[in-house]
Design a protein around this motif. Structure first.
Motif, short mmCIF file in Angstrom:
data_model
loop_
_atom_site.label_atom_id
_atom_site.label_comp_id
_atom_site.label_asym_id
_atom_site.label_seq_id
_atom_site.Cartn_x
_atom_site.Cartn_y
_atom_site.Cartn_z
N GLY A 189 0.81 -1.21 0.00
CA GLY A 189 0.00 0.00 0.00
C GLY A 189 0.85 1.26 0.00
O GLY A 189 2.06 1.23 -0.26
N TRP A 190 0.19 2.36 0.31
CA TRP A 190 0.89 3.65 0.30
C TRP A 190 1.78 3.81 1.53
O TRP A 190 1.37 3.48 2.65
CB TRP A 190 -0.12 4.80 0.29
CG TRP A 190 -0.94 4.91 -0.96
CD1 TRP A 190 -2.24 4.53 -1.12
CD2 TRP A 190 -0.52 5.43 -2.23
NE1 TRP A 190 -2.67 4.78 -2.40
CE2 TRP A 190 -1.63 5.33 -3.12
CE3 TRP A 190 0.67 5.95 -2.71
CZ2 TRP A 190 -1.56 5.75 -4.43
CZ3 TRP A 190 0.74 6.37 -4.02
CH2 TRP A 190 -0.36 6.27 -4.88
N GLU A 191 2.98 4.33 1.31
CA GLU A 191 3.90 4.62 2.41
C GLU A 191 4.45 6.02 2.24
O GLU A 191 4.76 6.45 1.12
CB GLU A 191 5.06 3.61 2.44
CG GLU A 191 4.64 2.19 2.79
CD GLU A 191 5.83 1.27 2.98
OE1 GLU A 191 6.97 1.80 3.03
OE2 GLU A 191 5.63 0.05 3.07
N ARG A 192 4.59 6.72 3.37
CA ARG A 192 5.07 8.09 3.32
C ARG A 192 6.59 8.12 3.14
O ARG A 192 7.33 7.39 3.79
CB ARG A 192 4.70 8.83 4.60
CG ARG A 192 5.03 10.32 4.57
CD ARG A 192 4.47 11.04 5.77
NE ARG A 192 5.24 10.72 6.98
CZ ARG A 192 4.87 11.06 8.20
NH1 ARG A 192 3.71 11.69 8.39
NH2 ARG A 192 5.61 10.74 9.23
N VAL A 193 7.04 9.01 2.22
CA VAL A 193 8.48 9.18 1.99
C VAL A 193 8.92 10.62 2.21
O VAL A 193 10.11 10.92 2.16
CB VAL A 193 8.86 8.73 0.56
CG1 VAL A 193 8.63 7.24 0.38
CG2 VAL A 193 8.09 9.52 -0.49
N GLY A 194 7.97 11.53 2.43
CA GLY A 194 8.33 12.92 2.66
C GLY A 194 7.13 13.73 3.10
O GLY A 194 5.97 13.26 3.02
N THR A 195 7.38 14.94 3.58
CA THR A 195 6.30 15.83 4.01
C THR A 195 6.54 17.23 3.45
O THR A 195 7.67 17.62 3.12
CB THR A 195 6.22 15.92 5.55
OG1 THR A 195 7.49 16.36 6.07
CG2 THR A 195 5.85 14.58 6.15
N TRP A 196 5.47 17.97 3.35
CA TRP A 196 5.52 19.35 2.88
C TRP A 196 4.65 20.19 3.81
O TRP A 196 3.47 19.89 4.04
CB TRP A 196 4.98 19.45 1.46
CG TRP A 196 5.03 20.82 0.85
CD1 TRP A 196 6.02 21.33 0.07
CD2 TRP A 196 4.04 21.85 0.93
NE1 TRP A 196 5.73 22.61 -0.33
CE2 TRP A 196 4.51 22.95 0.18
CE3 TRP A 196 2.81 21.94 1.57
CZ2 TRP A 196 3.78 24.14 0.06
CZ3 TRP A 196 2.09 23.13 1.46
CH2 TRP A 196 2.57 24.21 0.71
N GLY A 197 5.22 21.22 4.38
CA GLY A 197 4.47 22.07 5.30
C GLY A 197 5.25 23.30 5.68
O GLY A 197 6.32 23.59 5.13
#
Length: 846
Positions: free
Chosen positions: A401-409
């Motif tokens: 499934g989907w996995e987080r590799v980065g964030t934006w904020g």
């Protein structure tokens, strides 16, 4: 009396208790309130309903939120593509006295419901609608949004592409409000950052998934040369599109696809109970960061009891929407004892008189002011009724499934920035970020075809051939130099040949086959045509073209008028009568000066006696003529008049000479610099109006095709005359030679040639220097390189198609949409203006 006192005490006690009860539980606090929920069929209906039930249960069991009120809901499930269903659902819910609309999930249906919300003053909270237009609070007064608008998501996509150095990409989007609004904002960012959008393909979303066929669009996307694709649509449609892309080879290690939240949030891209399909593993996407609120743990625990599937952002935003509506109502009831619920009215949408909820505006303001915890994040709204300080995550689709590799904020420096936690896995388990365009022609030999046309392609002379090492070096010209530079930069080899039939390429209406350069490019033997080849619509349907390397138009080439040599041309500035007056004045002034000097006692002899000179020369008539002539020629003489009367005459002559000389000089300069045509032809309109001078162009060429397609004059008339007179030529060289040979002939034997401006400018600047360009450009177009789009070398050849042949001054090719001055201009100066060889044979100047 005693009984009366006891009764009085009992009455006072009951009255006091009643007043206290009224103060603690006011009668105006409603016992029941109803929310209207509208969701679409494209979402997982069961999960959405479960999320609504969880929110209602949480509120009704929480003593801190509406303790004396029971919250209920009405729900309608509508088709996301049919806004009228949503309009009917909103009207039906309004007749049942709801206090707020929760929905819809799409931007299009949200706009539809907003018309009912604004008219009845009923607050509306949309969980997932993201169209930036919804932020116009003057238009959508009663609308609150739980998701950030698309322009924020476009910033995330832009920063992600910038992180990997991608500046060229293609777009596939639905034609819905969601699809177009996301693309619109992304295109603005691309323009600001000077990126290249190679292709944009829209498709019409449909509930009938079998009608979604983007095969041709995907083929064009592949031909565009880009390897980065932004997919902006709903997951149900993305599932079909990605399957078709996989079959065409667009999901391999050389490609990267960026999906928006319509794909990453709505969970219908794959079956959640199964592993992710192999062809989807490696997809990268962006979506709002959810699950960061304080109620996340509560939601996860309850969700596990309701469903075995993983909770998604849509369900959490539904939960938060109902929670925000409930907290806003709680705060309103706590501050306002005069709150009333809108009474149910039958057929409320059909009323002709104005009718709205009087407390709806107050309720809306209380919702805007909430500051509370939710499941996704903190519940609050900014001045545009959007969630403040949005946070997104970059996700990667892997086997599970989907996995987080980065964030934006928002960072500490008050700016938004992207933080990549780890490198994503792209398609085919590729950990290296693909290039935005595949340029890999190492050791590939391309078969090139061209056509002879000066100065673009010319044969070398025998002397020049002595230094040629192979048959590719037997040609020279603008296009040959450009091909050499292209070969040097892209590391490919080539073999070049002259087109067999000497034609550029037209479609035979009988056989439906192309001839010339276009026909050879479409054959199995040729990969690319390097020539002054015009880009037009018909040719673009069968071959691929580079971006134009030269912009030009059609012009007229006409022979000059024969210049007649006149040895008395210096007399032309003045008319004969004026010349006679000047000569007459010259003689009269000389005679009068002589007479005055003879009769005056103060002549030259008088001054000679004063100086004791024994010998002196009198001012004779000859001396007077010589002195006057010397003044005319602005030269000095030995003898001048001495008496006052003669000097007055002489001074008057000086002034006349000054005026005459200035006028003569000005007129002579004009006669020597201005050459007038006796033909009277100054434009294409003038040429079409006369019948003395014949005109034509190359048969089976783009200019002939241009005249054939025109339905207005003068082009329509010119095409008819050229057909009737048969004035077409076989090649451009033959047309230019025909114009040169008509030099000096009578008007009815002269010839005008219509052709591309660049070769005509070249022809007018070389010997025999007897031609000139007439008029301005018309029918603007560009030259480009033509390439095959279906060949065993297509993966290599197609990467040249988007390549910008405008070169920078350092010699390398410039990629992008900008048209940079540089190497191409150097070639233009060398071959079209000033040939570097500059020998007497080919260019001695005109």
């Amino acid at each position: 009396m005693k009984n009366f006192r006891v009764g009085s005490w009992i009455f006072l006690s009951i009255y006091t208790i009643s007043i206290l009860c009224l103060q603690v539980s006011p009668q105006n606090i409603p016992g029941n309130v109803t929310f209207g929920v509208i969701i679409s069929e494209s979402t997982d209906k069961d999960d959405a309903i479960k999320a609504v039930d969880m929110a209602i249960e949480y509120i009704n069991t929480n003593s801190k939120i509406l303790p004396n009120t029971t919250v209920n809901y009405l729900i309608n499930i509508t088709n996301v593509l049919h806004s009228f269903q949503s309009l009917q659902a909103a009207c039906w819910q309004a007749t049942h006295g709801i206090v707020a609309f929760i929905g819809s999930l799409s931007s299009g249906t949200t706009k539809t419901i907003s018309s009912i919300s604004n008219g009845l003053h009923i607050p509306q909270i949309t969980p997932t609608a993201t169209d930036p237009e919804l932020s116009f609070t003057d238009t959508y007064q009663y609308l609150l949004k739980m998701s950030a608008p698309d322009d924020v998501q476009s910033l995330v996509l832009g920063d992600t592409m910038a992180h990997y150095g991608w500046s060229r990409f293609g777009i596939i989007a639905s034609s819905s409000d969601y699809g177009r609004s996301g693309v619109r904002e992304l295109l603005k960012i691309a323009t600001i950052r000077q990126w290249t959008v190679n292709s944009i393909h829209y498709f019409t979303p449909s509930s009938d998934l079998t009608s979604i066929d983007l095969t041709q669009s995907l083929i064009k996307l592949k031909r565009s040369g880009t390897r980065i694709v932004v997919l902006n649509c709903l997951s149900t449609h993305a599932r079909i599109i990605l399957s078709q892309a996989s079959e065409l080879g667009l999901l391999n290690k050389d490609w990267a696809w960026l999906a928006t939240d319509g794909v990453t949030v709505v969970g219908e891209l794959f079956d959640s109970c199964l592993d992710v399909p192999e062809h989807l593993v490696g997809l990268v996407g962006v979506r709002p960061l959810y699950g960061s609120g304080n109620l996340q743990e509560y939601f996860q625990t309850k969700w596990a009891n309701y469903s075995k599937t993983t909770q998604k952002a849509t369900e959490m935003r539904l939960f938060d929407s109902i929670l925000a509506a409930s907290i806003g109502l709680h705060n309103l009831l706590a501050d306002n004892n005069n709150f009333t619920i809108m009474n149910p009215v039958k057929d409320i949408c059909q009323r002709t008189s104005e009718y709205y909820w009087s407390d709806g505006n107050s309720y809306l303001n209380y919702i805007k002011q909430i500051q509370s915890e939710g499941t996704m994040n903190k519940l609050s709204f900014d001045n545009f009724n959007n969630p403040p300080e949005p946070v997104y995550e970059i996700v990667n689709l892997l086997e599970k499934g989907w996995e987080r590799v980065g964030t934006w904020g928002k960072g500490r420096d008050e700016g938004y920035k992207l933080i990549m936690e780890r490198s994503p896995q792209f398609f085919k388990k590729n950990r290296k970020a693909p290039s935005d365009a595949v340029i890999n022609l190492n050791n590939v030999t391309l078969n090139i075809t061209t056509i002879l046309e000066s100065p673009f392609v010319m044969r070398k002379t025998k002397d020049e051939m002595m230094f040629s090492k192979n048959k590719n070096q037997r040609l020279k010209g603008f296009c040959i130099d450009m091909l050499e530079k292209l070969s040097e930069n892209l590391k490919f080899k080539y073999e070049i040949q002259i087109v067999k039939d000497g034609s550029y390429g037209t479609l035979d209406p009988q056989t439906k086959k192309w001839n010339g350069l276009i026909g050879e490019v479409m054959s199995e033997e040729i990969d690319m045509a390097v020539a002054p080849l015009t880009i037009n619509y018909e040719r673009q349907q069968v071959v691929g073209f580079t971006k134009p390397y030269m912009d030009l138009g059609l012009k007229l080439l006409l022979s000059k008028e024969v210049e007649k040599v006149n040895i008395y041309g210096y007399l032309e500035p003045f008319e004969k009568g004026l010349w006679a007056a000047v000569v007459g004045t010259f003689i009269i002034c000389s005679v009068i000066t002589c007479i005055c000097s003879r009769l005056s006692p103060y002549s030259l002899g008088y001054y000679a006696q004063l100086d004791n000179e024994t010998e002196h020369e009198n001012l004779t008539l000859c001396n007077s003529l010589w002195a006057t002539y010397g003044c005319w020629m602005q030269q000095g003489t030995e003898t001048y008049p001495k008496c006052l009367s003669a000097r007055i005459v002489f001074g008057t002559w000086w002034f006349a000479v000054m005026v005459i000389s200035a006028s003569y000089t000005a007129n002579l300069a004009a006669f020597l610099t201005v050459k007038r045509l006796d033909t009277g032809i100054q434009s294409v309109n003038d040429l079409a109006k006369q019948r003395d001078i014949e005109y034509g162009t190359v048969k089976n060429s783009a200019p002939q095709r241009f005249f054939a397609q025109q339905l207005v004059d003068p082009y329509k008339t010119m095409f008819a005359i050229m057909n009737a007179d048969g004035t077409y030529v076989d090649t451009a060289e033959a047309g230019i030679r025909k114009v040169q040979e008509s030099y000096g002939k009578p008007k009815n034997e002269r010839y005008a040639f219509v052709w591309d401006s660049a070769p005509l400018e070249y022809a007018s600047n070389i010997k025999p220097c007897n031609t000139l360009i007439i008029g301005n450009d018309f029918n603007k177009f560009g030259y480009g390189l033509a390439l095959k789009v279906s060949t065993h070398k297509s993966d290599f050849v197609e990467c040249i198609i988007p390549y910008n042949l405008r070169m920078n001054p350092m010699g390398g090719f410039k990629r992008g949409i900008e048209r940079e001055q540089g190497r191409i201009d150097c070639l233009h100066s060398r071959w079209l203006i000033n040939d570097s060889s500059f020998n007497i044979e080919n260019r001695s100047g005109c």
